[in-house]
Scaffold this active site. Structure first.
Site, PDB file in Angstrom:
ATOM      1  CB  SER A   5      34.936  52.902  32.778  1.00 11.83           C
ATOM      2  OG  SER A   5      33.464  52.875  33.499  1.00 11.83           O
TER       3      SER A   5
ATOM      4  CE1 TYR B  23      36.696  50.893  38.144  1.00  8.38           C
ATOM      5  CE2 TYR B  23      34.307  51.927  37.588  1.00  8.38           C
ATOM      6  CZ  TYR B  23      35.379  51.380  36.952  1.00  8.38           C
ATOM      7  OH  TYR B  23      35.467  50.329  36.146  1.00  8.38           O
TER       8      TYR B  23
END
Ligand SMILES: NC(=O)c1ccc[n+]([C@@H]2O[C@H](COP(=O)([O-])OP(=O)(O)OC[C@H]3O[C@@H](n4cnc5c(N)ncnc54)[C@H](OP(=O)(O)O)[C@@H]3O)[C@@H](O)[C@H]2O)c1
Length: 228
Positions: free
Chosen positions: A123, A136
């Site tokens: 990501s 995350y």
């Protein structure tokens, strides 16, 4: 997308109804697909799933580690179970799948295709840390480190390791957050034309269809309007 190009695909996730529907769509368009029920956070189940795929389909040329969860919010308020789930799925799950798959990928790379692929879906959050996204971020930064280390270990034997780093994509990802967190995430992208799953599928397709001497190691794909 890969099935449409003639690849035999196995799709693994927990919700088998979704997998069966996708498998049926692929079969209707003349492709071949094997749905596999799997929770990637279970290391033994990951190993069993890879063994089953190789037994039923005959070989393994490409592994796409896509399974992931993104549970955001301030660290001080976060339920620790959310952190555990992210580490277990985004990081450990990806590692279990990779360990189980690499022996088969090495075998495939030594065969007629001359190359095999691990594609890890990280990501933008694997490159830039943001407030309220710490764990995350930690899992996706970890995916980057694991991928680069693995790449050095296997690239000489023609297993390419690629990192794909999407920005915001219209999927179910944010829907798993607590309501107050979801509201914050939605605000961030409200006026932006974000990516569609097909945009990332096309990126993966590009990565795995390069000639055997070309390794696309890292691709960062943001919506044009996304600044960070
Ligand atoms: N959407 C974005 O904006 C965005 C941006 C950057 C990166 N990403 C990354 O893209 C990847 C895909 O996410 P998405 O956006 O498509 O989210 P999504 O719509 O929520 O899809 C997540 C996928 O992961 C599977 N999954 C979740 N937990 C699993 C487990 N324990 N075992 C096996 N499969 C599991 C889900 O299937 P089941 O629930 O049926 O198991 C589903 O297929 C993730 O790694 C995510 O971090 C997404």
């Amino acid at each position: 997308m890969l099935a449409a190009r003639g690849a035999t695909v196995a799709m693994a996730a927990r919700r088998t109804d979704r997998l069966e529907t996708l498998g049926a769509e692929i079969a209707e368009s003349g492709g071949t697909a094997l749905p596999v029920e799997l929770d990637v956070s279970d290391g033994e189940a990951a190993e069993t799933a890879i063994t089953r795929v190789v037994e039923e389909l005959g070989r393994l040329d490409v592994l796409v580690n896509n399974a992931g969860v993104m549970l955001l919010g301030p660290m001080l308020e976060a339920p620790v179970e959310e952190w555990q789930q992210m580490v277990e799925v985004n990081l450990l799950g990806l590692m279990y799948m990779t360990k189980a798959a690499v022996p088969h990928l090495l075998k495939a790379a030594a065969g007629d295709r001359g190359v095999a692929d691990v594609v890890n879906i990280s990501s933008v959050a694997g490159r830039i840390a943001r407030r309220n996204s710490g764990v995350y971020n930690a899992t996706k930064f970890g995916v980057g480190a694991f991928s680069e280390s693995l790449r050095q270990e296997v690239t000489g034997r023609h297993v390419r390791v690629s990192l794909v780093e999407p920005g915001a994509v219209a999927t179910e990802l944010q829907s798993h957050n607590r309501p107050e967190v979801k509201e914050q995430i939605e605000k961030r992208f409200v006026d932006m034309e974000i990516l569609q799953a097909e945009d990332i599928a096309e990126t993966i397709e590009f990565v795995v269809t390069r000639p055997s001497h070309v390794a696309v190691n890292e691709v960062l794909v943001r919506p044009t309007e996304q600044e960070q």
